[in-house]
Design a protein around this motif. Structure first.
Motif, PDB file in Angstrom:
ATOM      1  N   GLN A 190       0.870  -1.188   0.019  1.00  0.00           N
ATOM      2  CA  GLN A 190       0.111  -0.039   0.002  1.00  0.00           C
ATOM      3  C   GLN A 190       0.808   1.264  -0.053  1.00  0.00           C
ATOM      4  O   GLN A 190       0.606   2.326  -0.747  1.00  0.00           O
ATOM      5  CB  GLN A 190      -0.845  -0.105   1.234  1.00  0.00           C
ATOM      6  N   THR A 191       1.890   1.257   0.567  1.00  0.00           N
ATOM      7  CA  THR A 191       2.910   2.336   0.934  1.00  0.00           C
ATOM      8  C   THR A 191       3.672   2.671  -0.735  1.00  0.00           C
ATOM      9  O   THR A 191       3.509   3.977  -1.115  1.00  0.00           O
ATOM     10  CB  THR A 191       3.945   1.969   1.928  1.00  0.00           C
ATOM     11  N   ALA A 192       4.081   1.491  -1.187  1.00  0.00           N
ATOM     12  CA  ALA A 192       4.533   1.552  -2.362  1.00  0.00           C
ATOM     13  C   ALA A 192       3.632   2.121  -3.463  1.00  0.00           C
ATOM     14  O   ALA A 192       3.882   2.739  -4.530  1.00  0.00           O
ATOM     15  CB  ALA A 192       5.041   0.107  -2.977  1.00  0.00           C
ATOM     16  N   ILE A 193       2.313   1.672  -3.549  1.00  0.00           N
ATOM     17  CA  ILE A 193       1.237   2.087  -4.308  1.00  0.00           C
ATOM     18  C   ILE A 193       1.091   3.558  -4.134  1.00  0.00           C
ATOM     19  O   ILE A 193       0.882   4.405  -5.164  1.00  0.00           O
ATOM     20  CB  ILE A 193      -0.014   1.443  -4.200  1.00  0.00           C
ATOM     21  N   ALA A 194       0.856   4.040  -2.919  1.00  0.00           N
ATOM     22  CA  ALA A 194       0.743   5.576  -2.673  1.00  0.00           C
ATOM     23  C   ALA A 194       1.839   6.520  -3.312  1.00  0.00           C
ATOM     24  O   ALA A 194       1.950   7.514  -3.655  1.00  0.00           O
ATOM     25  CB  ALA A 194       0.454   5.665  -1.153  1.00  0.00           C
ATOM     26  N   ALA A 195       3.172   5.669  -2.989  1.00  0.00           N
ATOM     27  CA  ALA A 195       4.450   6.637  -3.451  1.00  0.00           C
ATOM     28  C   ALA A 195       4.543   6.760  -5.062  1.00  0.00           C
ATOM     29  O   ALA A 195       4.715   7.649  -5.784  1.00  0.00           O
ATOM     30  CB  ALA A 195       5.581   5.632  -3.040  1.00  0.00           C
ATOM     31  N   GLU A 196       3.842   5.416  -5.785  1.00  0.00           N
ATOM     32  CA  GLU A 196       3.898   5.441  -6.953  1.00  0.00           C
ATOM     33  C   GLU A 196       2.827   6.151  -7.999  1.00  0.00           C
ATOM     34  O   GLU A 196       2.881   7.191  -8.811  1.00  0.00           O
ATOM     35  CB  GLU A 196       3.641   4.200  -7.607  1.00  0.00           C
ATOM     36  N   ARG A 197       1.663   6.665  -6.969  1.00  0.00           N
ATOM     37  CA  ARG A 197       0.877   7.578  -7.559  1.00  0.00           C
ATOM     38  C   ARG A 197       1.318   8.861  -7.083  1.00  0.00           C
ATOM     39  O   ARG A 197       0.914   9.909  -7.910  1.00  0.00           O
ATOM     40  CB  ARG A 197      -0.618   7.251  -6.762  1.00  0.00           C
ATOM     41  N   ALA A 198       1.851   9.258  -6.055  1.00  0.00           N
ATOM     42  CA  ALA A 198       2.139  10.548  -5.812  1.00  0.00           C
ATOM     43  C   ALA A 198       3.513  11.050  -6.996  1.00  0.00           C
ATOM     44  O   ALA A 198       3.560  12.029  -7.150  1.00  0.00           O
ATOM     45  CB  ALA A 198       2.893  10.507  -4.556  1.00  0.00           C
TER      46      ALA A 198
END
Length: 204
Positions: A103-111
């Protein structure tokens, strides 16, 4: 209506009860007698049931001399269940940690890739290009033998074959001339003997 037979799990439970109720050690032949007598377990299935309990660490076994002995105590089952529970909790914690990391990685990619008109347009173009490519590949496969790459491969194969045939024809002519001169025979006689037509050299 005949009585229903015991299920595999019911046999396991009842055989385990023999160990826990008696708190004793048994050989397999003793269990094969006690199973039907005390718990209604068919003699032929006792060995298989005992082995399944041993495999699950619910029954312990050891060889003393030439005999195998089996035993199990009530506290042992509790220890086994606790170990299984601990293992399940560790697996759950590991899964939760992995989920959090994803979830953290997905959030970072979206950012790192904020939504914009340019990005939306690029994604749409990519989807269209991918669809077009799939359509063209399907059409190319439908043509089969007319595939330009395959046609070129066959053309080159024909050229190589013709060149090889021409070399063989030249070699044949050279050998024919040499042989007729050395042995003073007519070429036609050799062709007739070998079954070679007079137009052989004109084929290519």
């Amino acid at each position: 209506m005949p009585p229903r037979g015991l299920s595999a799990e019911e046999k396991r439970v009842k055989l385990l009860e023999i160990f826990h109720e008696t708190k004793d050690f048994f050989q397999l032949k003793e269990l094969e007698k006690l199973g039907p007598k005390l718990k209604g377990i068919v003699t032929q299935s006792v060995k298989e049931v005992v082995q399944s309990l041993v495999d699950d660490n619910l029954v312990q076994s050891d060889k003393i001399g030439s005999s195998n002995f089996f035993w199990s105590f009530p506290s042992q089952r509790g220890a086994v269940m606790k170990n299984r529970l601990d293992a399940a909790r560790k697996a759950r914690d590991a899964s939760e940690k992995q989920l959090t990391e994803l979830q953290t990685a997905i959030a970072a990619e979206r950012a790192a890739r904020p939504e914009s008109d340019q990005r939306t347009t690029a994604i749409a173009r990519l989807a269209t290009a991918t669809k077009t490519l799939a359509t063209l590949q399907a059409e190319l496969e439908a043509y089969g033998a007319c595939d330009p790459v395959k046609v070129e491969e066959k053309r080159r194969a024909v050229i190589l074959a013709r060149e090889a045939a021409a070399r063989h024809t030249d070699n044949y002519a050279i050998l024919m001339t040499h042989f007729t001169r050395q042995h003073n025979v007519e070429p036609q006689d050799i062709r007739t003997y070998l079954g070679v037509g007079a137009d052989y050299e004109e084929l290519f």
